[in-house]
Design an enzyme around this catalytic site. Structure first.
Site, PDB file in Angstrom:
ATOM      1  N   SER A  92     -14.016  -4.018  34.708  1.00  0.00           N
ATOM      2  CA  SER A  92     -14.791  -4.951  33.879  1.00  0.00           C
ATOM      3  C   SER A  92     -16.227  -4.481  33.667  1.00  0.00           C
ATOM      4  CB  SER A  92     -14.774  -6.346  34.494  1.00  0.00           C
ATOM      5  OG  SER A  92     -15.239  -6.278  35.806  1.00  0.00           O
ATOM      6  N   THR A 195     -18.428  -8.226  36.810  1.00  0.00           N
ATOM      7  CA  THR A 195     -19.719  -7.635  36.428  1.00  0.00           C
ATOM      8  C   THR A 195     -20.430  -6.997  37.625  1.00  0.00           C
ATOM      9  OG1 THR A 195     -19.971  -9.508  34.951  1.00  0.00           O
ATOM     10  CG2 THR A 195     -21.987  -8.331  35.514  1.00  0.00           C
ATOM     11  N   THR A 213     -21.716  -5.048  32.087  1.00  0.00           N
ATOM     12  CA  THR A 213     -20.329  -5.530  32.094  1.00  0.00           C
ATOM     13  C   THR A 213     -19.625  -5.225  30.779  1.00  0.00           C
ATOM     14  OG1 THR A 213     -18.970  -7.497  32.530  1.00  0.00           O
ATOM     15  CG2 THR A 213     -20.876  -7.818  31.144  1.00  0.00           C
ATOM     16  N   ARG A 223     -17.708 -11.704  21.190  1.00  0.00           N
ATOM     17  CA  ARG A 223     -18.195 -12.568  22.282  1.00  0.00           C
ATOM     18  C   ARG A 223     -19.223 -11.817  23.143  1.00  0.00           C
ATOM     19  NH1 ARG A 223     -18.268 -12.324  28.226  1.00  0.00           N
ATOM     20  NH2 ARG A 223     -18.109 -14.447  29.002  1.00  0.00           N
ATOM     21  N   THR A 246     -22.524 -13.078  38.428  1.00  0.00           N
ATOM     22  CA  THR A 246     -21.216 -12.562  38.033  1.00  0.00           C
ATOM     23  C   THR A 246     -20.303 -13.759  37.793  1.00  0.00           C
ATOM     24  OG1 THR A 246     -19.382 -11.121  38.710  1.00  0.00           O
ATOM     25  CG2 THR A 246     -20.469 -12.366  40.445  1.00  0.00           C
ATOM     26  N   GLY A 247     -19.254 -13.533  37.042  1.00  0.00           N
ATOM     27  CA  GLY A 247     -18.330 -14.632  36.792  1.00  0.00           C
ATOM     28  C   GLY A 247     -18.290 -15.039  35.335  1.00  0.00           C
TER      29      GLY A 247
HETATM   30  N1  GLY Z   1     -20.396 -12.383  33.587  1.00  0.00           N
HETATM   31  C1  GLY Z   1     -19.866 -11.510  32.648  1.00  0.00           C
HETATM   32  C2  GLY Z   1     -19.379 -12.150  31.443  1.00  0.00           C
HETATM   33  O1  GLY Z   1     -19.031 -13.308  31.439  1.00  0.00           O
HETATM   34  O2  GLY Z   1     -19.323 -11.485  30.435  1.00  0.00           O
END
Ligand code: GLY
Length: 334
Positions: A92, A195, A213, A223, A246-247
């Site tokens: 990712s 990330t 990321t 997006r 992160t997340g």
């Molecule tokens: N935290 C990385 C994302 O949602 O793109």
């Protein structure tokens, strides 16, 4: 009046009903002394490299070489996350990152230094190291953020090489996803999330951070998540500390998560307490919080650190002079 400890306990146990307050419950004393600016030098830890997930261990190693050689926190943060960007095993971030639903690998990254300077790229394709493009946006332009084709044009003009970032494993995962999901919405779950965010403290006592990321796997084309948004995916204030996230990025953006963590530290909360309170804020702002993962890590000016997340499974890597490079399991709300 509710004291800080009972407030934290209330937040941890019943946050769904209890809004996280920023006023009226902060520790007393000037922000500079509470947050570490005036700490006794013998209590300071430096240098420090702190980063999200187990791939943060390798990133910390790269950062450490720079930090222990007397290099800057900024150089260390950039060098650290470049390791994950180039690693196809990290699915990712950068090369090896899962594509969007149309099969394109699109990357987001930002960087911030001790002077409060920042640079960011979003929806960038074909460039292995978006963090280095973000740094050049910071250093060579009057802007903070470049996106899409403009970011790619800027990268190419500045000597970055155009590459195919869709690793065969990522292409295969996309084919499987298409077969199984067709036109389904991207999955919001606790696994769609790794990330790399890194915070560094150098020998001179300066802080910097970097975050990069490929975003949520199989996201809509176009997006952009929290990672390139200064204040959401990363924030550094050299007087106080830094935070990175992160997340599920949408949830972090709604809470302006990393700015919140640093502002809580400014009020006197430790990095650990600030991460816990910020997770509570994310929970308040996201009714679907039980189905998502969000994690924060934070580093104070004195080297104190913390991390917290919604769901079990998040870990982060810390490298300090005394304790080497270690992986810590984050505490979680669930
Ligand atoms: N935290 C990385 C994302 O949602 O793109």
């Amino acid at each position: 009046m509710q004291n800080r400890r009972s407030f934290l306990r209330t937040s941890a146990l019943g946050a769904a009903a209890a809004p996280v307050l920023l006023d009226g419950c902060a520790p007393e004393g000037p922000a500079s002394s509470r947050a570490g600016s005036n700490v006794d030098p013998k209590d300071e830890i430096r240098p420090v490299a702190l980063s999200t997930w187990d791939h943060g261990l390798a990133a910390n190693d790269a950062a450490w070489e720079i930090l222990t050689g007397g290099g800057s926190a900024l150089d260390a943060a950039e060098a650290g996350v470049r390791v994950s960007e180039a690693d196809p095993e990290v699915t990712s971030v950068g090369y090896g990152g899962r594509p969007d639903r149309s099969g394109h690998v699109t990357l987001d990254a930002c960087i911030m230094d001790e002077q409060g300077r920042c640079g960011s790229v979003a929806f960038l394709q074909h460039i292995m190291h978006p963090i280095s493009v973000a740094r050049q946006v910071m250093e060579k332009t009057p802007h903070v953020m470049l996106v899409g084709q403009g970011a790619l044009d800027f990268a190419l003009v500045n000597g970055f090489e155009q590459e195919n970032l869709l690793h065969p494993d990522a292409a295969a995962a996309w084919e499987t996803w298409k077969d199984e999901n067709g036109a389904a919405q991207p999955t919001i779950d606790i696994d769609n999330h790794d990330t790399i965010g890194m915070l560094t403290l150098d020998q001179a006592g300066n802080l910097s951070g970097a975050c990069t990321t490929s975003g949520a796997a199989f996201k809509y084309h176009g997006r952009v998540g929290d990672s390139p948004i200064i204040g959401a995916g990363l924030y550094v204030d050299n007087e106080i500390g830094g935070a990175t996230a992160t997340g599920w990025g949408e949830a972090v953006i709604r809470a302006v998560g990393c700015f919140l963590v640093v502002e809580l530290m400014r009020q006197g909360y430790t990095p650990q307490e600030a991460c816990e309170l910020a997770v509570e804020r994310v929970i308040e702002k996201n009714p679907d919080w039980r189905s998502i993962q969000v994690g924060f890590i934070a580093l104070g000016k004195n080297g104190d650190h913390g991390g917290f997340c919604i769901a079990p499974g998040f870990n982060y890597a810390i490298r300090t002079p005394d304790e080497g490079n270690r992986l810590l399991d984050s505490g979680s709300r669930i």
